[in-house]
Design an enzyme around this catalytic site. Structure first.
Site, short mmCIF file in Angstrom:
data_model
loop_
_atom_site.label_atom_id
_atom_site.label_comp_id
_atom_site.label_asym_id
_atom_site.label_seq_id
_atom_site.Cartn_x
_atom_site.Cartn_y
_atom_site.Cartn_z
N MET A 239 -25.23 13.09 -9.84
CA MET A 239 -23.80 13.14 -9.54
C MET A 239 -23.51 14.26 -8.57
O MET A 239 -23.97 15.40 -8.76
CB MET A 239 -23.01 13.34 -10.83
CG MET A 239 -21.51 13.16 -10.64
SD MET A 239 -20.62 13.17 -12.21
CE MET A 239 -19.12 12.29 -11.74
N CYS A 240 -22.77 13.96 -7.55
CA CYS A 240 -22.40 14.95 -6.55
C CYS A 240 -21.08 15.60 -6.96
O CYS A 240 -20.03 14.96 -6.93
CB CYS A 240 -22.27 14.31 -5.18
SG CYS A 240 -21.78 15.49 -3.88
#
Length: 305
Positions: A239-240
């Site tokens: 996840m960014c």
């Protein structure tokens, strides 16, 4: 036909290899934990303080190391015990010990060597001793039967945020250790927010803390597959999150805020900070189709998981 069979066999071998590697990791962790249990003679040689009843000696979140090979517990010693019928470890101090001991050789007063060591405990921050916490009809703790171990060392504040999140998690989020012998890897369950295409889904995330935490950021990844511009569309599910970038992370940041931000991205993705460009483009240009696919993936991977 042959190429199809070859591909199927290759995928099967890869799957089996992944399963065996996972089983090896689990078995190694289990053996280390059991080995430590044997050495210390404690069923749970490491525990986290979850209440403030022992302040200022110990704070919530302190990591305690236990030893359970001493035949007696002395007055003033801090012990961890389990209440019969409840799997809740309590960390309190011994205030009375029976039978009593006397002299420099610490011989037992008028009692045979086989006399069981009975204990009365109390939290340093509590007004009364622990009789009300014991099982019904129990006035004292039995050293051999009730005590998990005596505290022989601790690491201050290591588990504070975990204790806080377990006790008071953000809305739609639950947290627990992925493995109770590893304080640095957490299992997070996140409900899809109302009004989003992820609604009614329950997503399994993994939060991993580096040993340098809080000076280096944690990593957050989705174990449950999800169709989202800010989550990699592969087995890693990375996840960014802007706040988790090395140049933006602040040691004062709280993990509760990290998880809340992660859940907010399920309501409002950030296509300008995407890791999946195609999904981000679809989110901007064809929102309806994006939500259809996101809902389909949620039903397929996140409902009932």
């Amino acid at each position: 036909m042959l190429s199809f069979l070859s591909s199927s066999l290759s995928n099967t071998r890869q799957t089996l290899a992944q399963v065996l590697n996972f089983a090896l990791v689990l078995s190694t962790a289990f053996m280390l934990w059991k080995g430590l249990s044997v050495v210390t003679s404690s069923s749970s040689p490491i525990v986290v303080v979850l209440s403030g009843s022992m302040e200022p000696a110990f704070q919530r979140g302190d990591l305690l190391f236990l030893w359970n090979r001493s035949p007696r517990a002395e007055i003033g010693e801090i012990v961890v015990y389990n209440v019969k019928g409840k799997d809740i470890p309590i960390v309190h101090r011994v205030v009375r010990s029976f039978p009593e001991i006397e002299g420099k050789e610490k011989t037992v007063k008028a009692a045979p060597e086989s006399s069981p060591n009975m204990l009365l405990t109390k939290g340093d921050n509590n007004a009364a001793s622990d009789e009300e916490l014991y099982a019904r009809g129990q006035d004292f703790l039995h050293r051999k039967e009730d005590i998990v171990g005596s505290v022989r060392g601790y690491m201050p504040m290591v588990g504070y945020e975990l204790a806080e999140l377990i006790e008071s998690p953000p809305e739609g989020i639950t947290v627990e250790l992925a493995n109770e012998s590893n304080l640095y890897e957490w299992k997070v369950l996140m409900d899809g927010p109302d009004g989003s295409p992820y609604h009614k889904g329950k997503f399994h995330l993994k939060l991993t803390l580096p040993t340098e935490y809080p000076f280096k950021p944690p990593t957050v990844s989705f174990v449950t597959k999800i169709y989202h511009p800010n989550v990699t569309n592969d087995d890693k599910g990375s996840m960014c999150l802007g706040m988790l970038k090395a140049d933006e992370w602040k040691p004062s940041s709280r993990l509760a805020a990290v998880l809340q931000f992660a859940r907010s991205l399920l309501e409002e993705p950030m296509p300008d900070d995407a890791v999946e460009g195609r999904i981000a483009e679809q989110y901007r240009d064809d929102r309806k189709r994006y939500e259809e696919i996101a809902r389909e993936w949620t039903r397929k991977y996140a409902v009932g998981s």
